[in-house]
Design a protein around this motif. Structure first.
Motif, PDB file in Angstrom:
ATOM      1  N   VAL A  31       0.836  -1.205   0.000  1.00 49.51           N
ATOM      2  CA  VAL A  31       0.000   0.000   0.000  1.00 49.51           C
ATOM      3  C   VAL A  31       0.870   1.254   0.000  1.00 49.51           C
ATOM      4  O   VAL A  31       0.615   2.207  -0.747  1.00 49.51           O
ATOM      5  N   LEU A  32       1.919   1.255   0.830  1.00 51.15           N
ATOM      6  CA  LEU A  32       2.812   2.405   0.893  1.00 51.15           C
ATOM      7  C   LEU A  32       3.483   2.663  -0.455  1.00 51.15           C
ATOM      8  O   LEU A  32       3.539   3.810  -0.919  1.00 51.15           O
ATOM      9  N   LEU A  33       3.975   1.620  -1.093  1.00 57.93           N
ATOM     10  CA  LEU A  33       4.619   1.785  -2.397  1.00 57.93           C
ATOM     11  C   LEU A  33       3.632   2.304  -3.441  1.00 57.93           C
ATOM     12  O   LEU A  33       3.983   3.137  -4.272  1.00 57.93           O
ATOM     13  N   GLY A  34       2.404   1.828  -3.394  1.00 60.13           N
ATOM     14  CA  GLY A  34       1.393   2.310  -4.323  1.00 60.13           C
ATOM     15  C   GLY A  34       1.074   3.778  -4.123  1.00 60.13           C
ATOM     16  O   GLY A  34       0.942   4.547  -5.086  1.00 60.13           O
ATOM     17  N   VAL A  35       0.965   4.197  -2.879  1.00 63.95           N
ATOM     18  CA  VAL A  35       0.659   5.606  -2.587  1.00 63.95           C
ATOM     19  C   VAL A  35       1.816   6.505  -3.009  1.00 63.95           C
ATOM     20  O   VAL A  35       1.599   7.571  -3.600  1.00 63.95           O
ATOM     21  N   VAL A  36       3.050   6.082  -2.736  1.00 67.17           N
ATOM     22  CA  VAL A  36       4.211   6.888  -3.132  1.00 67.17           C
ATOM     23  C   VAL A  36       4.302   6.960  -4.648  1.00 67.17           C
ATOM     24  O   VAL A  36       4.555   8.034  -5.210  1.00 67.17           O
ATOM     25  N   TRP A  37       4.087   5.837  -5.331  1.00 69.39           N
ATOM     26  CA  TRP A  37       4.138   5.852  -6.794  1.00 69.39           C
ATOM     27  C   TRP A  37       3.074   6.788  -7.359  1.00 69.39           C
ATOM     28  O   TRP A  37       3.336   7.566  -8.278  1.00 69.39           O
ATOM     29  N   LEU A  38       1.857   6.715  -6.814  1.00 69.99           N
ATOM     30  CA  LEU A  38       0.777   7.576  -7.284  1.00 69.99           C
ATOM     31  C   LEU A  38       1.091   9.049  -7.030  1.00 69.99           C
ATOM     32  O   LEU A  38       0.855   9.902  -7.892  1.00 69.99           O
ATOM     33  N   ALA A  39       1.643   9.349  -5.865  1.00 69.86           N
ATOM     34  CA  ALA A  39       1.998  10.738  -5.557  1.00 69.86           C
ATOM     35  C   ALA A  39       3.075  11.248  -6.513  1.00 69.86           C
ATOM     36  O   ALA A  39       2.974  12.378  -7.022  1.00 69.86           O
ATOM     37  N   LEU A  40       4.082  10.438  -6.779  1.00 69.73           N
ATOM     38  CA  LEU A  40       5.119  10.858  -7.720  1.00 69.73           C
ATOM     39  C   LEU A  40       4.557  11.033  -9.126  1.00 69.73           C
ATOM     40  O   LEU A  40       4.929  11.960  -9.847  1.00 69.73           O
ATOM     41  N   TYR A  41       3.647  10.158  -9.523  1.00 68.07           N
ATOM     42  CA  TYR A  41       3.036  10.255 -10.847  1.00 68.07           C
ATOM     43  C   TYR A  41       2.243  11.554 -11.001  1.00 68.07           C
ATOM     44  O   TYR A  41       2.346  12.234 -12.023  1.00 68.07           O
ATOM     45  N   VAL A  42       1.470  11.890  -9.971  1.00 69.14           N
ATOM     46  CA  VAL A  42       0.657  13.112 -10.033  1.00 69.14           C
ATOM     47  C   VAL A  42       1.552  14.342 -10.058  1.00 69.14           C
ATOM     48  O   VAL A  42       1.294  15.288 -10.818  1.00 69.14           O
ATOM     49  N   VAL A  43       2.605  14.347  -9.260  1.00 65.39           N
ATOM     50  CA  VAL A  43       3.513  15.495  -9.268  1.00 65.39           C
ATOM     51  C   VAL A  43       4.203  15.620 -10.618  1.00 65.39           C
ATOM     52  O   VAL A  43       4.388  16.729 -11.136  1.00 65.39           O
TER      53      VAL A  43
END
Length: 71
Positions: free
Chosen positions: A17-29
């Motif tokens: 879950v943590l890796l998914g949230v970090v990946w999504l945050a980096l993608y949006v930025v």
């Protein structure tokens, strides 16, 4: 031993879950502004260090306080 196995499974779920949230945050930025490669690598290094700390804490006995709610 079963408690350790369950704790490890919960840790793995949390890591996914943590890796998914970090990946999504980096993608949006990245959609709005370019991120330098060094900063992105630093973010992933910090996340992986936190995962390692969690795993070592669990294996050292710090994760044995996991209690499931009783219904």
């Amino acid at each position: 031993m079963i408690a350790l196995a369950i704790s490890i499974l919960w840790l793995l779920i949390g890591v996914i879950v943590l890796l998914g949230v970090v990946w999504l945050a980096l993608y949006v930025v990245k959609l709005f502004a370019p991120i330098p490669q060094r900063i992105e690598q630093a973010v992933w290094a910090i996340v992986l260090i936190l995962c390692l700390i969690g795993a070592l804490t669990l294996l050292a006995g710090g994760g044995s306080t996991l209690h499931f709610p009783k219904f």
